[in-house]
Design a protein around this motif. Structure first.
Motif, PDB file in Angstrom:
ATOM      1  N   TRP A   1       3.882   1.485  -1.317  1.00 14.72           N
ATOM      2  CA  TRP A   1       4.463   1.595  -2.659  1.00 14.72           C
ATOM      3  C   TRP A   1       3.428   2.103  -3.654  1.00 14.72           C
ATOM      4  O   TRP A   1       3.733   2.904  -4.538  1.00 14.72           O
ATOM      5  CB  TRP A   1       5.048   0.261  -3.127  1.00 14.72           C
ATOM      6  N   LYS A   2       2.177   1.648  -3.515  1.00 11.56           N
ATOM      7  CA  LYS A   2       1.119   2.129  -4.410  1.00 11.56           C
ATOM      8  C   LYS A   2       0.919   3.643  -4.224  1.00 11.56           C
ATOM      9  O   LYS A   2       0.769   4.381  -5.209  1.00 11.56           O
ATOM     10  CB  LYS A   2      -0.184   1.374  -4.150  1.00 11.56           C
TER      11      LYS A   2
ATOM     12  N   GLU B   1       0.823  -1.217   0.000  1.00 10.24           N
ATOM     13  CA  GLU B   1       0.000   0.000   0.000  1.00 10.24           C
ATOM     14  C   GLU B   1       0.855   1.265   0.000  1.00 10.24           C
ATOM     15  O   GLU B   1       0.518   2.246  -0.668  1.00 10.24           O
ATOM     16  CB  GLU B   1      -0.983  -0.008   1.176  1.00 10.24           C
TER      17      GLU B   1
ATOM     18  N   LEU C   1       3.747   5.473  -5.901  1.00  9.79           N
ATOM     19  CA  LEU C   1       3.548   5.520  -7.348  1.00  9.79           C
ATOM     20  C   LEU C   1       2.496   6.567  -7.715  1.00  9.79           C
ATOM     21  O   LEU C   1       2.666   7.310  -8.691  1.00  9.79           O
ATOM     22  CB  LEU C   1       3.138   4.141  -7.888  1.00  9.79           C
ATOM     23  N   ASP C   2       1.432   6.642  -6.946  1.00 12.87           N
ATOM     24  CA  ASP C   2       0.405   7.674  -7.183  1.00 12.87           C
ATOM     25  C   ASP C   2       1.023   9.066  -7.108  1.00 12.87           C
ATOM     26  O   ASP C   2       0.745   9.920  -7.946  1.00 12.87           O
ATOM     27  CB  ASP C   2      -0.728   7.569  -6.159  1.00 12.87           C
TER      28      ASP C   2
ATOM     29  N   ARG D   1       0.264  -4.753  -9.521  1.00 12.77           N
ATOM     30  CA  ARG D   1      -0.761  -4.591  -8.486  1.00 12.77           C
ATOM     31  C   ARG D   1      -1.252  -3.142  -8.431  1.00 12.77           C
ATOM     32  O   ARG D   1      -2.422  -2.882  -8.222  1.00 12.77           O
ATOM     33  CB  ARG D   1      -0.222  -5.022  -7.123  1.00 12.77           C
ATOM     34  N   TRP D   2      -0.362  -2.182  -8.632  1.00 12.05           N
ATOM     35  CA  TRP D   2      -0.733  -0.769  -8.626  1.00 12.05           C
ATOM     36  C   TRP D   2      -1.728  -0.484  -9.756  1.00 12.05           C
ATOM     37  O   TRP D   2      -2.709   0.214  -9.577  1.00 12.05           O
ATOM     38  CB  TRP D   2       0.524   0.092  -8.756  1.00 12.05           C
ATOM     39  N   ARG D   3      -1.479  -1.060 -10.930  1.00 13.07           N
ATOM     40  CA  ARG D   3      -2.375  -0.886 -12.080  1.00 13.07           C
ATOM     41  C   ARG D   3      -3.636  -1.711 -11.964  1.00 13.07           C
ATOM     42  O   ARG D   3      -4.582  -1.504 -12.714  1.00 13.07           O
ATOM     43  CB  ARG D   3      -1.664  -1.337 -13.370  1.00 13.07           C
TER      44      ARG D   3
ATOM     45  N   VAL E   1       4.836  -5.149  -8.033  1.00 13.54           N
ATOM     46  CA  VAL E   1       4.263  -3.937  -7.435  1.00 13.54           C
ATOM     47  C   VAL E   1       3.556  -3.099  -8.497  1.00 13.54           C
ATOM     48  O   VAL E   1       2.425  -2.639  -8.298  1.00 13.54           O
ATOM     49  CB  VAL E   1       5.343  -3.112  -6.695  1.00 13.54           C
ATOM     50  N   GLU E   2       4.195  -2.913  -9.636  1.00 16.08           N
ATOM     51  CA  GLU E   2       3.587  -2.106 -10.709  1.00 16.08           C
ATOM     52  C   GLU E   2       2.297  -2.750 -11.201  1.00 16.08           C
ATOM     53  O   GLU E   2       1.297  -2.075 -11.416  1.00 16.08           O
ATOM     54  CB  GLU E   2       4.591  -1.947 -11.860  1.00 16.08           C
TER      55      GLU E   2
END
Length: 184
Positions: A27-28, A25, A31-32, A63-65, A60-61
């Motif tokens: 890391w997300k 969370e 990224l935001d 999951r972020w997307r 991670v990328e």
């Protein structure tokens, strides 16, 4: 034998905070704050610039997307004829390989039991399927065959031309995939 892709992703996520100092969370959220990114590759590059390894950054990328590992339906990958053969093989394996799982990827379909042990791809230049192993038992010799292409991890084991070859395919898989528990 290698972990199947889903198990690998879960292992990466379990160790993410210990390895990077941040959980998923955080890391997300990072990224935001660092975006927007025009392409997923740019977000991946940003994560790697933060000291993250390539595979961890990919997880991670993704999951972020909100993206998944899957590549659609079996028929989308193997075609109608290949899907029918593959599903007949799965129906034959299911009673003798406890916990058998199927995973659909972009160019191949996996068979696994917590670890990925075999893959199926469309046969190039002919009907049927190519079955390959991700790893093989110690001392199990693969018959001479052309490479499957793509990943060097996949070694061609058997060409399944039609439903008449299902029993032979099962015998080859049983002999070569030594880390898999078989019943019956």
């Amino acid at each position: 034998m290698a972990l199947d892709p889903e198990a690998m992703e879960e292992a990466v996520l379990r160790g993410l905070e210990a390895k990077t100092g941040r959980g998923l969370e955080l890391w997300k959220a990072a990224l935001d704050g660092a975006g927007p990114f025009a392409k997923p590759a740019l977000a991946l590059a940003w994560l790697k610039a933060q000291g993250m390894g390539h595979v961890t950054a990919q997880v991670v990328e993704r999951r972020w997307r909100g993206a998944s590992l899957g590549g659609g339906a079996v028929a989308d990958v193997l075609g109608a004829e290949g899907a029918a053969l593959f599903m007949a093989l799965v129906a034959r394996l299911d009673p003798v390989v406890p916990g058998l799982r199927v995973g659909v990827r972009k160019g191949y379909v996996t068979l696994g039991v917590g670890v990925q042990f075999a893959v199926a791809m469309r046969a190039r230049g002919g009907p049927g399927l190519w079955l390959g192993l991700v790893g093989q038992a110690e001392g199990a010799a693969l018959p001479p065959a052309p490479p499957m292409g793509g990943s060097a991890r996949f070694e061609l084991l058997f060409v399944l031309a039609d439903a008449g070859g299902i029993e032979e395919a099962v015998a080859h898989l049983r002999a070569a995939a030594g880390g898999v528990r078989w019943t019956g």
